[in-house]
Design an enzyme around this catalytic site. Sequence first.
Site, PDB file in Angstrom:
ATOM      1  N   TYR A 152       0.626  -1.338  -0.430  1.00 53.58           N
ATOM      2  CA  TYR A 152      -0.183   0.035  -0.089  1.00 53.58           C
ATOM      3  C   TYR A 152       0.919   1.121  -0.384  1.00 53.58           C
ATOM      4  O   TYR A 152       1.035   2.004  -0.382  1.00 53.58           O
ATOM      5  CB  TYR A 152      -0.757   0.340   0.950  1.00 53.58           C
ATOM      6  CG  TYR A 152      -1.761   0.987   1.374  1.00 53.58           C
ATOM      7  CD1 TYR A 152      -2.625   1.492   0.675  1.00 53.58           C
ATOM      8  CD2 TYR A 152      -1.117   2.378   2.497  1.00 53.58           C
ATOM      9  CE1 TYR A 152      -3.634   2.729   0.885  1.00 53.58           C
ATOM     10  CE2 TYR A 152      -2.056   3.637   2.193  1.00 53.58           C
ATOM     11  CZ  TYR A 152      -3.492   3.591   1.670  1.00 53.58           C
ATOM     12  OH  TYR A 152      -4.314   4.810   2.437  1.00 53.58           O
ATOM     13  N   GLU A 193     -10.795   5.815   5.877  1.00 51.64           N
ATOM     14  CA  GLU A 193     -10.435   5.919   6.539  1.00 51.64           C
ATOM     15  C   GLU A 193     -11.547   5.898   7.486  1.00 51.64           C
ATOM     16  O   GLU A 193     -11.493   6.140   8.930  1.00 51.64           O
ATOM     17  CB  GLU A 193     -10.134   7.306   6.499  1.00 51.64           C
ATOM     18  CG  GLU A 193      -9.085   7.850   5.403  1.00 51.64           C
ATOM     19  CD  GLU A 193      -7.876   7.157   6.036  1.00 51.64           C
ATOM     20  OE1 GLU A 193      -7.705   7.179   7.328  1.00 51.64           O
ATOM     21  OE2 GLU A 193      -6.737   6.552   5.309  1.00 51.64           O
ATOM     22  N   TRP A 229      -4.403  -0.020  10.177  1.00 48.23           N
ATOM     23  CA  TRP A 229      -4.706   0.172   8.213  1.00 48.23           C
ATOM     24  C   TRP A 229      -5.134  -0.894   8.200  1.00 48.23           C
ATOM     25  O   TRP A 229      -5.588  -1.675   6.900  1.00 48.23           O
ATOM     26  CB  TRP A 229      -3.851   1.604   8.322  1.00 48.23           C
ATOM     27  CG  TRP A 229      -4.196   1.842   6.523  1.00 48.23           C
ATOM     28  CD1 TRP A 229      -3.676   1.273   5.286  1.00 48.23           C
ATOM     29  CD2 TRP A 229      -5.480   2.063   6.104  1.00 48.23           C
ATOM     30  NE1 TRP A 229      -4.398   1.647   4.022  1.00 48.23           N
ATOM     31  CE2 TRP A 229      -5.708   2.257   4.840  1.00 48.23           C
ATOM     32  CE3 TRP A 229      -6.679   2.742   7.179  1.00 48.23           C
ATOM     33  CZ2 TRP A 229      -6.409   2.596   3.898  1.00 48.23           C
ATOM     34  CZ3 TRP A 229      -8.212   3.496   5.681  1.00 48.23           C
ATOM     35  CH2 TRP A 229      -7.232   3.063   4.801  1.00 48.23           C
TER      36      TRP A 229
END
Length: 185
Positions: A25, A47, A55
Amino acid sequence: MGPVTGEDGVARCPWAGGPGVMRDYHDTEWGNRVSGESAYLERLTLEAFQSGLSWSTILHKRPAFREVFHGFDADAIAAFGPPDVERLMQEPRIVRNRLKIEAAVTNARATVALREEDGLEAFVLSFAPDRPPTEHATTSAESVALSKGLKKRGFAFVGPTTMYALMEAIGVFDPHVVGCFRRGS
């Protein structure tokens, strides 16, 4: 905190030093500009879902999020009603948090309404800082202003820290630490 050099000899932001989904990522997406309403709605939604979680968890669940939220098509999500929320609450492949699911629907409706102005993408970009924030910040004057502006337009789960993370993720400013191979890219 400076960059970390991985086993591949490449200097990266400290959270992306080891192989895996986080490094992938970092190397291919984080800090890159995106375009289009659905791309902005996806990042804003993810988010919000990440709040309080890692995450990495969200990245692993992202394909399912994309599926159940119809590719983050604002019109499709805006049409969700209580049965859809209940269906998503039973979906084990995503984060099953009622407030976050309801916020995703609320934000899709607010995104549709924001089309009467310049749209979600233009609105978010209008809060770009003149100078990048200092490294290791979690909020900025711009993320606070973006949060307030979105809330005023009916968005939910868009606090200043979440909006700062959004701004980093979509390349509103360069989030990579000095010395990271992605800095300035």
